[in-house]
Design an enzyme around this catalytic site. Structure first.
Site, PDB file in Angstrom:
ATOM      1  N   LYS A  52      97.268  21.790  -2.867  1.00 46.40           N
ATOM      2  CA  LYS A  52      95.971  21.361  -2.319  1.00 46.40           C
ATOM      3  C   LYS A  52      94.904  21.415  -3.424  1.00 46.40           C
ATOM      4  CE  LYS A  52      95.251  26.084  -0.636  1.00 46.40           C
ATOM      5  NZ  LYS A  52      95.360  26.958   0.560  1.00 46.40           N
ATOM      6  N   TYR A 281      66.962  24.954 -20.928  1.00 46.52           N
ATOM      7  CA  TYR A 281      66.030  24.942 -19.790  1.00 46.52           C
ATOM      8  C   TYR A 281      65.536  26.351 -19.482  1.00 46.52           C
ATOM      9  CZ  TYR A 281      67.379  20.158 -18.496  1.00 46.52           C
ATOM     10  OH  TYR A 281      67.594  18.807 -18.475  1.00 46.52           O
TER      11      TYR A 281
END
Ligand SMILES: *Cc1c(COP(=O)(O)O)cnc(C)c1O
Length: 399
Positions: A52, A281
């Site tokens: 999965k 940032y």
């Protein structure tokens, strides 16, 4: 892994081709892991490879092919879409959808011969309606899931027995399995796992008293199958261990098993930071002294967590390269320690596949820094990161 291997590899035919940042998946290591897992099991116990979430981030189709060639006999996924992808890749084996599916997805699942997990009357009714419909020529394989304590998907014990009776008496269905799922098999204390298994055993006895017999009984995930033979039944559902990662620090792998994926990138710019310079940032890193640093083209849009800002590190030639400032969407700055030779274009390791790998953290080490589990580290790797395969069934190839 050498740079030569990359040059002999076909260029990936997707938008990320030639990208400096990539995940390298060693399919020979995967095959070794699957064989080591098979060796722990009795020959009568089947191994279902859980692929999965795009094979836990490693690439579902490539992982599935190699797992099947190395001893797995079935596949498991979480969604119908994941199952369809594998079926469309031409894999002929049973593919079990582990989770609840929506009624509207049942017809598609049946068309692609996916095995379905039943935990409610509604989904059973929806499957029967499709199975009795036109164009369905063979019985639809279903697994009845019993909730023995996970409280996620599955029917309570008595209810599950009733569901099993309906399944066994319905000619358009095949009673392919009965399952449960453990909530804490990866913890030191095994008491609740034993409790769940005892409840599961009670259900199995009741079913057998009622004269109904599933084809495969299964309960174990990686943690349960690695810790004991108590939980094997007919089949084990193994995910994380295939990829060479431990379910938790309490559970050990067989000694030959190792992580199959590393993530690497290449330096895109070298910086000379002066005292007082800030990086990135929010200016959360300020250089206290002169320092060389490197810009690495990987960021949170690649699945490299922003919360690694000022906390994580990468590796090169045995040196740890600490992250400076914030991880941004596409780029991250790391310090180059004194003595670490590096120029633009040089390789850095972002996630190592073993402890000796150039000073970079393993998925387990990054998980520790982030307060999460290695599952989240590898499944977070986004589609933007090309997966590059070495070893495996034939010559090297990319997907
Ligand atoms: C994901 C999953 C597994 C595999 O778990 P691992 O810990 O990765 O081995 C097994 N069974 C079910 C129902 C799952 O959802």
């Amino acid at each position: 892994m050498s740079d030569d291997a990359s040059q002999s590899n076909p260029v990936p035919a997707d938008a990320q081709q030639g990208r400096a940042t990539r995940a390298v998946v060693d399919l020979d290591a995967l095959a070794g892991n699957v064989r080591a897992l098979k060796n722990l099991l009795s020959p009568a116990t089947d191994l279902m490879a859980v692929v999965k979430a795009n094979g836990y981030g490693h690439g579902a189709t490539a992982v599935a092919r190699v797992a099947l060639a190395s001893g797995a006999t079935q596949l498991a996924v979480a969604t119908v879409g994941e199952g369809v992808e594998l079926r469309s890749a031409g894999l002929p084996v049973p593919i079990l959808v582990l989770s609840a599916v929506h009624e509207s997805e049942v017809a598609r699942a049946v068309r692609h011969r996916l095995d379905l997990t039943i935990g409610t009357d509604d989904i059973l009714d929806a499957i029967v309606a499709v199975a009795r419909g036109p164009g369905v020529t063979s019985p639809v394989a279903v697994h009845v899931k019993i909730d023995t304590g996970m409280r996620r998907y599955g029917a309570a014990p008595e209810h599950a027995i009733r569901l099993a009776q309906v399944v066994a008496s319905e000619p358009t269905l095949r009673f392919a399995g009965v399952s449960t799922h453990f909530a804490s098999a990866d913890e030191l204390n095994e008491a609740f796992t034993v409790e769940q298994a005892t409840c599961f055993d009670w259900c199995l006895t009741e079913m057998s008293r009622a004269g109904i017999q599933p084809e495969k009984i299964h309960a174990a995930n990686s943690a349960a199958m690695l810790r004991s033979r108590r939980y094997d039944y007919d089949l084990v559902r193994v995910g994380i261990a295939l990829y060479g990662l431990r379910p938790s620090s309490e559970i050990t792998l067989a000694s030959s098993m190792r992580p199959i994926m590393s993530v690497e990138s290449r330096i895109s710019r070298i910086l000379s930071l002066q005292p007082g310079d800030t990086v990135g940032y929010g200016r959360t890193w300020r250089a206290k002294s002169r320092e060389r640093a490197a810009v690495i083209p990987i960021g949170y849009a690649d699945g490299y967590a922003r919360s690694l800002s000022n906390r994580g590190w990468m590796g090169r030639g045995g040196s740890a390269l600490p992250i400076r400032g914030r991880v941004s969407m596409d780029q991250t700055v790391v310090a180059l320690p004194v003595g670490c030779e590096a120029k633009v274009g040089d390789r850095v390791i972002v996630i190592a596949d073993d402890l000796s790998n150039e000073g970079a953290p393993t998925a387990a080490a990054l998980a520790e820094v982030l307060g999460t589990i290695p599952y989240e580290i590898v499944t977070a790797l986004s589609a933007r990161v090309p997966r590059f395969y070495i070893g495996g069934l034939s010559s090297p190839r990319s997907e």
